[in-house]
Motif scaffolding. Structure first.
Motif, PDB file in Angstrom:
ATOM      1  N   ILE A  43     -14.772  13.975 -14.182  1.00 38.39           N
ATOM      2  CA  ILE A  43     -13.497  14.638 -13.901  1.00 38.39           C
ATOM      3  C   ILE A  43     -12.759  13.767 -12.881  1.00 38.39           C
ATOM      4  O   ILE A  43     -13.384  12.963 -12.187  1.00 38.39           O
ATOM      5  CB  ILE A  43     -13.677  16.073 -13.359  1.00 38.39           C
ATOM      6  CG1 ILE A  43     -14.450  16.073 -12.034  1.00 38.39           C
ATOM      7  CG2 ILE A  43     -14.347  16.971 -14.387  1.00 38.39           C
ATOM      8  CD1 ILE A  43     -14.503  17.433 -11.347  1.00 38.39           C
ATOM      9  N   GLN A  47     -10.394  16.692  -8.320  1.00 40.50           N
ATOM     10  CA  GLN A  47     -10.575  18.006  -8.953  1.00 40.50           C
ATOM     11  C   GLN A  47     -12.005  18.501  -8.787  1.00 40.50           C
ATOM     12  O   GLN A  47     -12.888  17.756  -8.371  1.00 40.50           O
ATOM     13  CB  GLN A  47     -10.203  17.911 -10.437  1.00 40.50           C
ATOM     14  CG  GLN A  47      -8.742  17.560 -10.622  1.00 40.50           C
ATOM     15  CD  GLN A  47      -8.363  17.379 -12.078  1.00 40.50           C
ATOM     16  OE1 GLN A  47      -9.026  17.850 -12.983  1.00 40.50           O
ATOM     17  NE2 GLN A  47      -7.269  16.667 -12.305  1.00 40.50           N
ATOM     18  N   ARG A  48     -12.188  19.792  -9.127  1.00 41.91           N
ATOM     19  CA  ARG A  48     -13.515  20.419  -9.088  1.00 41.91           C
ATOM     20  C   ARG A  48     -13.839  20.906 -10.491  1.00 41.91           C
ATOM     21  O   ARG A  48     -12.943  21.219 -11.270  1.00 41.91           O
ATOM     22  CB  ARG A  48     -13.508  21.636  -8.162  1.00 41.91           C
ATOM     23  CG  ARG A  48     -13.010  21.381  -6.774  1.00 41.91           C
ATOM     24  CD  ARG A  48     -13.099  22.647  -5.916  1.00 41.91           C
ATOM     25  NE  ARG A  48     -12.880  23.892  -6.642  1.00 41.91           N
ATOM     26  CZ  ARG A  48     -11.994  24.813  -6.273  1.00 41.91           C
ATOM     27  NH1 ARG A  48     -11.229  24.631  -5.220  1.00 41.91           N
ATOM     28  NH2 ARG A  48     -11.882  25.929  -6.960  1.00 41.91           N
ATOM     29  N   SER A  49     -15.104  21.018 -10.806  1.00 42.57           N
ATOM     30  CA  SER A  49     -15.499  21.455 -12.148  1.00 42.57           C
ATOM     31  C   SER A  49     -15.091  22.894 -12.444  1.00 42.57           C
ATOM     32  O   SER A  49     -14.863  23.253 -13.585  1.00 42.57           O
ATOM     33  CB  SER A  49     -17.000  21.296 -12.351  1.00 42.57           C
ATOM     34  OG  SER A  49     -17.713  22.116 -11.447  1.00 42.57           O
ATOM     35  N   LEU A  51     -12.324  24.221 -11.417  1.00 46.53           N
ATOM     36  CA  LEU A  51     -10.860  24.249 -11.458  1.00 46.53           C
ATOM     37  C   LEU A  51     -10.380  22.824 -11.753  1.00 46.53           C
ATOM     38  O   LEU A  51      -9.991  22.075 -10.874  1.00 46.53           O
ATOM     39  CB  LEU A  51     -10.295  24.742 -10.133  1.00 46.53           C
ATOM     40  CG  LEU A  51      -8.811  25.092 -10.133  1.00 46.53           C
ATOM     41  CD1 LEU A  51      -8.501  26.200 -11.139  1.00 46.53           C
ATOM     42  CD2 LEU A  51      -8.386  25.529  -8.738  1.00 46.53           C
ATOM     43  N   ALA A  52     -10.466  22.469 -13.032  1.00 46.10           N
ATOM     44  CA  ALA A  52     -10.153  21.100 -13.453  1.00 46.10           C
ATOM     45  C   ALA A  52      -8.959  21.090 -14.398  1.00 46.10           C
ATOM     46  O   ALA A  52      -8.645  22.091 -15.033  1.00 46.10           O
ATOM     47  CB  ALA A  52     -11.361  20.486 -14.152  1.00 46.10           C
ATOM     48  N   TRP A  53      -8.309  19.949 -14.475  1.00 44.79           N
ATOM     49  CA  TRP A  53      -7.204  19.753 -15.405  1.00 44.79           C
ATOM     50  C   TRP A  53      -7.582  18.740 -16.477  1.00 44.79           C
ATOM     51  O   TRP A  53      -6.884  18.573 -17.451  1.00 44.79           O
ATOM     52  CB  TRP A  53      -5.953  19.309 -14.652  1.00 44.79           C
ATOM     53  CG  TRP A  53      -5.244  20.462 -14.020  1.00 44.79           C
ATOM     54  CD1 TRP A  53      -4.134  21.106 -14.518  1.00 44.79           C
ATOM     55  CD2 TRP A  53      -5.582  21.146 -12.817  1.00 44.79           C
ATOM     56  NE1 TRP A  53      -3.790  22.138 -13.698  1.00 44.79           N
ATOM     57  CE2 TRP A  53      -4.658  22.189 -12.630  1.00 44.79           C
ATOM     58  CE3 TRP A  53      -6.592  20.993 -11.871  1.00 44.79           C
ATOM     59  CZ2 TRP A  53      -4.702  23.067 -11.548  1.00 44.79           C
ATOM     60  CZ3 TRP A  53      -6.637  21.863 -10.793  1.00 44.79           C
ATOM     61  CH2 TRP A  53      -5.695  22.880 -10.642  1.00 44.79           C
ATOM     62  N   THR A  68      -8.814  19.197 -21.977  1.00 45.68           N
ATOM     63  CA  THR A  68      -7.712  19.594 -21.103  1.00 45.68           C
ATOM     64  C   THR A  68      -7.320  21.010 -21.508  1.00 45.68           C
ATOM     65  O   THR A  68      -7.916  21.600 -22.404  1.00 45.68           O
ATOM     66  CB  THR A  68      -6.501  18.639 -21.212  1.00 45.68           C
ATOM     67  OG1 THR A  68      -6.025  18.627 -22.552  1.00 45.68           O
ATOM     68  CG2 THR A  68      -6.854  17.225 -20.766  1.00 45.68           C
ATOM     69  N   ALA A 148      -5.102  24.634 -16.136  1.00 43.03           N
ATOM     70  CA  ALA A 148      -6.440  24.417 -15.586  1.00 43.03           C
ATOM     71  C   ALA A 148      -7.505  25.107 -16.438  1.00 43.03           C
ATOM     72  O   ALA A 148      -7.220  26.026 -17.191  1.00 43.03           O
ATOM     73  CB  ALA A 148      -6.511  24.936 -14.157  1.00 43.03           C
ATOM     74  N   SER A 150     -12.094  25.965 -16.346  1.00 44.10           N
ATOM     75  CA  SER A 150     -13.312  26.013 -15.556  1.00 44.10           C
ATOM     76  C   SER A 150     -14.481  25.607 -16.438  1.00 44.10           C
ATOM     77  O   SER A 150     -14.588  26.057 -17.577  1.00 44.10           O
ATOM     78  CB  SER A 150     -13.536  27.434 -15.024  1.00 44.10           C
ATOM     79  OG  SER A 150     -14.739  27.511 -14.294  1.00 44.10           O
TER      80      SER A 150
END
Length: 173
Positions: A43, A47-49, A51-53, A68, A148, A150
């Motif tokens: 990622i 970003q965090r896994s 809350l990812a884009w 995405t 976003a 998850s």
């Protein structure tokens, strides 16, 4: 790949927000990933896994799957997130990436699209991979923040999904 989602009207009058596919003619082509092992998951560094884009899964079969999400306004202020899937024969990399170790070694058995339906709206909101024995799950599902999603990993419960987890239907690929 983050364009807006096309809204289809179904014969019964329901609105359908389908997943966007790139490098795939249909969900059936995801079968190329069945039996393959996840060798890498990345990622963007900021970003965090949960809350990812953007995320990219690389598989032992030589394919990569870029995930995405798109957010689409449907009625008034009702906004829904759909999942976008881009299958490529090699890794996709954009800028500074961070590798996540949790899914590495996961072998894909079953693949399902997570579909939510209520009040005349049908949304392809996520993708779920089950291990060969069905005991472990790897998923990516849209959340209530525009664009976003998850990710949940084997051994971890889903977090922050757009809708309650018991409201999704699993459509096997």
């Amino acid at each position: 790949m983050k364009p807006f989602t096309v809204i289809d009207s179904l014969a019964d009058g329901s609105l359908y927000l389908p997943a966007q596919l790139k490098g795939l003619d249909s969900f059936d082509q995801l079968d190329l990933l069945r039996g393959a092992e996840v060798t890498r998951c990345c990622i963007p560094a900021a970003q965090r896994s949960d809350l990812a884009w953007s995320a990219c899964l690389e598989f032992s079969s030589g394919y990569s799957l870029e995930i995405t999400s798109s957010s689409t306004l449907v009625r008034g202020w009702d906004e829904y997130g759909t999942i976008n899937l881009a299958l490529a024969p090699s890794a996709v990399s954009d800028g500074d990436q961070v590798g996540l170790s949790e899914p590495v070694g996961f072998v894909v058995g079953q693949i399902s699209i997570l579909r939510w339906q209520r009040d005349g709206i049908l949304v392809d909101a996520g993708i779920e991979f089950r291990s060969k024995d069905g005991g472990e799950v790897l998923s990516a599902v849209a959340v209530d923040i525009p664009g976003a999603f998850s990710m949940s990993f084997p051994g971890g419960a889903p977090k922050n999904w757009q809708f309650p987890t018991d409201e999704y239907a699993r459509v096997d690929v």
